[in-house]
Design a protein around this motif. Structure first.
Motif, mmCIF file in Angstrom:
data_model
loop_
_atom_site.group_PDB
_atom_site.id
_atom_site.type_symbol
_atom_site.label_atom_id
_atom_site.label_comp_id
_atom_site.label_asym_id
_atom_site.label_seq_id
_atom_site.Cartn_x
_atom_site.Cartn_y
_atom_site.Cartn_z
ATOM 1 N N UNK A 46 0.832 -1.086 -0.012
ATOM 2 C CA UNK A 46 0.021 -0.020 0.136
ATOM 3 C C UNK A 46 0.718 1.235 0.027
ATOM 4 N N UNK A 47 1.940 1.323 0.949
ATOM 5 C CA UNK A 47 2.678 2.445 0.925
ATOM 6 C C UNK A 47 3.598 2.601 -0.385
ATOM 7 N N UNK A 48 4.020 1.605 -0.767
ATOM 8 C CA UNK A 48 4.971 1.695 -2.044
ATOM 9 C C UNK A 48 4.079 2.201 -3.159
ATOM 10 N N UNK A 49 3.025 1.867 -3.406
ATOM 11 C CA UNK A 49 2.004 2.134 -4.392
ATOM 12 C C UNK A 49 1.694 3.506 -4.339
ATOM 13 N N UNK A 50 1.410 3.809 -3.055
ATOM 14 C CA UNK A 50 1.158 5.384 -2.871
ATOM 15 C C UNK A 50 2.224 6.312 -3.232
ATOM 16 N N UNK A 51 3.452 5.793 -2.722
ATOM 17 C CA UNK A 51 4.640 6.728 -2.947
ATOM 18 C C UNK A 51 4.854 6.717 -4.441
ATOM 19 N N UNK A 52 4.573 5.650 -5.297
ATOM 20 C CA UNK A 52 4.746 5.529 -6.674
ATOM 21 C C UNK A 52 3.683 6.672 -7.187
ATOM 22 N N UNK A 53 2.531 6.617 -7.041
ATOM 23 C CA UNK A 53 1.429 7.474 -7.580
ATOM 24 C C UNK A 53 1.813 8.939 -7.348
ATOM 25 N N UNK A 54 2.308 9.108 -6.181
ATOM 26 C CA UNK A 54 2.569 10.647 -6.069
ATOM 27 C C UNK A 54 3.669 10.954 -6.568
ATOM 28 N N UNK A 55 4.663 10.275 -6.769
ATOM 29 C CA UNK A 55 5.954 10.703 -7.737
ATOM 30 C C UNK A 55 5.641 10.702 -8.988
ATOM 31 N N UNK A 56 4.793 9.721 -9.600
ATOM 32 C CA UNK A 56 4.644 9.730 -10.966
ATOM 33 C C UNK A 56 3.707 11.009 -11.448
ATOM 34 N N UNK A 57 2.675 11.447 -10.427
ATOM 35 C CA UNK A 57 1.747 12.333 -10.666
ATOM 36 C C UNK A 57 2.520 13.739 -10.616
ATOM 37 N N UNK A 58 3.664 13.951 -9.759
ATOM 38 C CA UNK A 58 4.503 15.015 -9.620
ATOM 39 C C UNK A 58 5.630 15.359 -10.635
ATOM 40 N N UNK A 59 5.968 14.277 -11.341
ATOM 41 C CA UNK A 59 7.224 14.382 -12.219
ATOM 42 C C UNK A 59 6.549 14.745 -13.590
ATOM 43 N N UNK A 60 7.211 15.909 -14.262
ATOM 44 C CA UNK A 60 6.936 16.107 -15.538
ATOM 45 C C UNK A 60 7.222 15.185 -16.476
ATOM 46 N N UNK A 61 6.204 14.820 -17.444
ATOM 47 C CA UNK A 61 6.642 13.579 -18.383
ATOM 48 C C UNK A 61 8.099 13.634 -19.084
ATOM 49 N N UNK A 62 8.495 14.865 -19.474
ATOM 50 C CA UNK A 62 9.847 15.103 -20.093
ATOM 51 C C UNK A 62 11.173 14.638 -19.399
ATOM 52 N N UNK A 63 10.620 14.801 -17.973
ATOM 53 C CA UNK A 63 11.730 14.348 -16.798
ATOM 54 C C UNK A 63 11.715 12.907 -16.821
ATOM 55 N N UNK A 64 10.426 12.298 -16.716
ATOM 56 C CA UNK A 64 10.378 10.764 -16.522
ATOM 57 C C UNK A 64 10.670 9.975 -17.688
ATOM 58 N N UNK A 65 10.604 10.591 -18.938
ATOM 59 C CA UNK A 65 10.900 10.119 -20.098
ATOM 60 C C UNK A 65 12.637 9.881 -20.229
ATOM 61 N N UNK A 66 13.037 11.055 -19.965
ATOM 62 C CA UNK A 66 14.694 11.185 -19.730
ATOM 63 C C UNK A 66 15.162 10.272 -18.845
ATOM 64 N N UNK A 67 14.689 10.169 -17.702
ATOM 65 C CA UNK A 67 14.988 9.374 -16.767
ATOM 66 C C UNK A 67 15.121 7.808 -17.063
ATOM 67 N N UNK A 152 -1.879 14.602 -25.455
ATOM 68 C CA UNK A 152 -1.296 15.835 -25.423
ATOM 69 C C UNK A 152 0.273 16.039 -24.796
ATOM 70 N N UNK A 153 0.285 15.145 -23.887
ATOM 71 C CA UNK A 153 1.638 15.140 -23.362
ATOM 72 C C UNK A 153 2.548 14.137 -24.039
ATOM 73 N N UNK A 154 2.259 13.414 -24.828
ATOM 74 C CA UNK A 154 3.152 12.667 -25.670
ATOM 75 C C UNK A 154 4.240 13.184 -26.236
#
Ligand code: ATP
Ligand code: MG
Lengths: 213, 255
Positions: A46-67, A152-154
């Motif tokens: 539960x905690x792991x998934x909660x953290x993932x969701x917060x992180x993924x929602x807060x990270x700009x797509x460009x950053x995530x793609x590069x990462x 639109x974010x793609x």
């Protein structure tokens, strides 16, 4: 714009469509599983998934793609640009979808659950036959909304060199020195993709409203 | 050999957050019997009914359905989901708020559990459903969705849905309390027909006249304790306790 420019545009549109399409398809299903796991409130998971969701929602797509593109090789994963792009888009959209599914779960009526259990359904039959069909319909408007955000974010996948609909306009104007026509043409193509989804969303909302009565 | 009770409740106790809601409740329901549970609001009537099909788990005591214990398996451990589901399939429940499934048409509401719990074919389940919709007077509405129905119609469909499992016992929790007064009669009529057909029923109700007419046994709950248990001719005419006498004066003023 000549025919080769139009050919490039069509190629870019196709790339955007299939990369987004695959991410959407995986993201909707994966989002359902993440929501299910969260609703089950299994400790740690539960905690792991909660953290993932917060992180993924807060990270700009460009950053995530590069990462993803830059870290995958360091972990010994040999992935090409397209795959890296799809993984990043999927990680992003799954997080949003999981929240949409989860709110549908939490708002689902306990009376219907009791009727199902009282009549002898196992929790699994109840989920499959009673709950899932209804939360699918009530979640659809939100899911379709998220799909159009994803499309639109793609263009974020362009940073790692994927030639999608947005990136292809640069290539064309680099040759023609006329940036406006390809950009307008690309904009029109995005609008076609999105309006397809909006049309789907209207259908879904009409169905959802009928259920809500 | 004595006849096996349809429902046998022994020394049942249940607390919510430290407050005792049922205490040492014992009750036998014989096959074919209609038992009404009466009592004022908050006395534990719903909780007792919901313990019978394990929607609530009692803290102490045991419940047997047709000789088999519900909730606890032979080994003494809590029943698996599957075991519990098959015990519950032997009990039909009708709720105050109908609890129909809104995404399914009337006939699908009735065939859903026979198909996906009992494993009947669609054709078999539909045949069974149509006979029951006939019984409750809802045949013409077979393809309509619940939101188009009146409360009385919803409740009649809910009764047909429960009957489609061919339960040993029917449990009703204030089946007419959410209905407009002019719709109460049609639902009570259906329940009365069932009692004539010999269905075993446990009924929580505030309809005193009705309880008097259909019951073989009336049980009065006061703060989670059964303080009176008798035949309706005795209960309504000659109550043993002041508590029941006062209750009856309030609920069913003598005319
Ligand atoms: N899930 C629950 N959690 C906590 N308290 C509960 C719960 N269910 C019932 N109670 C409490 O237990 C007591 C008995 O409730 P119950 O619903 O069995 O009464 P009732 O006799 O059916 O009343 P009514 O005629 O109003 O339906 C009440 O005080 C109620 O507030
Ligand atoms: Mg109640």
């Amino acid at each position: 714009m000549d025919s080769s420019a139009w050919g490039l545009l069509a190629y870019g549109a196709w790339t955007t469509a299939w990369i987004s399409g695959i991410s959407i398809a995986i993201g909707v299903i994966l989002g359902l599983f993440v929501a299910l796991l969260r609703v089950a409130r299994i400790p740690v998971v539960h905690q792991v998934l909660g953290t993932y969701i917060s992180l993924a929602r807060a990270t700009p797509l460009v950053t995530l793609v590069l990462f993803i593109f830059l870290t995958a090789p360091t972990m010994g994963l040999d992935i090409n640009r397209n795959v890296a792009g799809i993984i990043a888009l999927t990680l992003n959209t799954t997080a949003f979808n999981a929240e949409i599914w989860r709110s549908a779960f939490n708002n689902f009526s306990n009376e219907q659950r009791e009727a199902a259990l009282a009549i002898g359904m196992t929790p699994w039959v109840y989920f499959r036959r009673i709950m899932l069909p209804q939360i699918t319909i009530t979640s659809l408007p939100g899911l379709v909304n998220e799909m159009s955000f994803l499309i639109k974010g793609s263009p974020a996948v362009a940073v790692i060199g994927v030639v999608d609909l947005a990136r292809v306009t640069n290539r064309i104007s680099a040759v023609t020195y006329e940036p406006l026509p390809p950009i307008l043409a690309a904009a029109a193509m995005y609008m076609v993709l999105i309006s397809l989804l909006v049309w789907l969303q209207r259908l879904a909302e009409r169905k959802a409203n009928r259920l809500a009565v | 050999m004595p006849e096996t009770a349809a429902v046998s409740i022994r020394k049942l106790s249940k607390s919510f957050d430290g407050t005792e809601v049922l205490r040492d409740v014992s009750l036998e329901v014989k096959p074919g019997e209609v038992v009404s549970i009466l009592g004022s609001s908050g006395s534990g009537k719903s909780t007792l009914l919901r313990c019978i099909n394990w929607l609530e788990q009692p803290d102490r005591g045991d419940i047997h359905i047709d000789g088999d214990r519900i909730g606890v398996s032979d080994s003494g451990k809590a029943m698996s989901r599957r075991e519990l589901a098959s015990m519950r399939a032997r009990l039909g429940m009708v709720f105050q708020g109908f609890n129909l499934w809104p995404h399914l048409s009337v006939v699908r509401n009735v065939t859903e559990a026979p198909i996906h719990v009992l494993g009947l074919s669609k054709a078999q389940a539909e045949e069974r459903a149509m006979a029951l919709l006939e019984k409750v007077g809802m045949v013409e509405k077979r393809d309509d969705y619940p939101y188009t129905l009146s409360g009385g119609q919803k409740q009649r469909v809910a009764i047909a849905r429960a009957l489609a499992m061919q339960p040993k016992v029917m449990l009703f929790d204030e089946p007419t309390s959410a209905l407009d007064p002019e719709l109460v009669g049609e639902v009570l009529g259906v329940i009365k027909d069932l009692s004539k057909e010999g269905y075993t029923m446990v009924l929580v109700t505030h309809e005193m006249e009705f309880a008097r007419a259909v019951s073989d046994q009336v049980v009065f709950l006061d703060k989670g304790i059964i303080i009176e248990k008798s035949h309706p001719s005795e209960f309504f005419v000659n109550p043993k306790t002041d508590r029941v006498r006062r209750f009856l004066e309030l609920e069913a003023p003598v005319v």
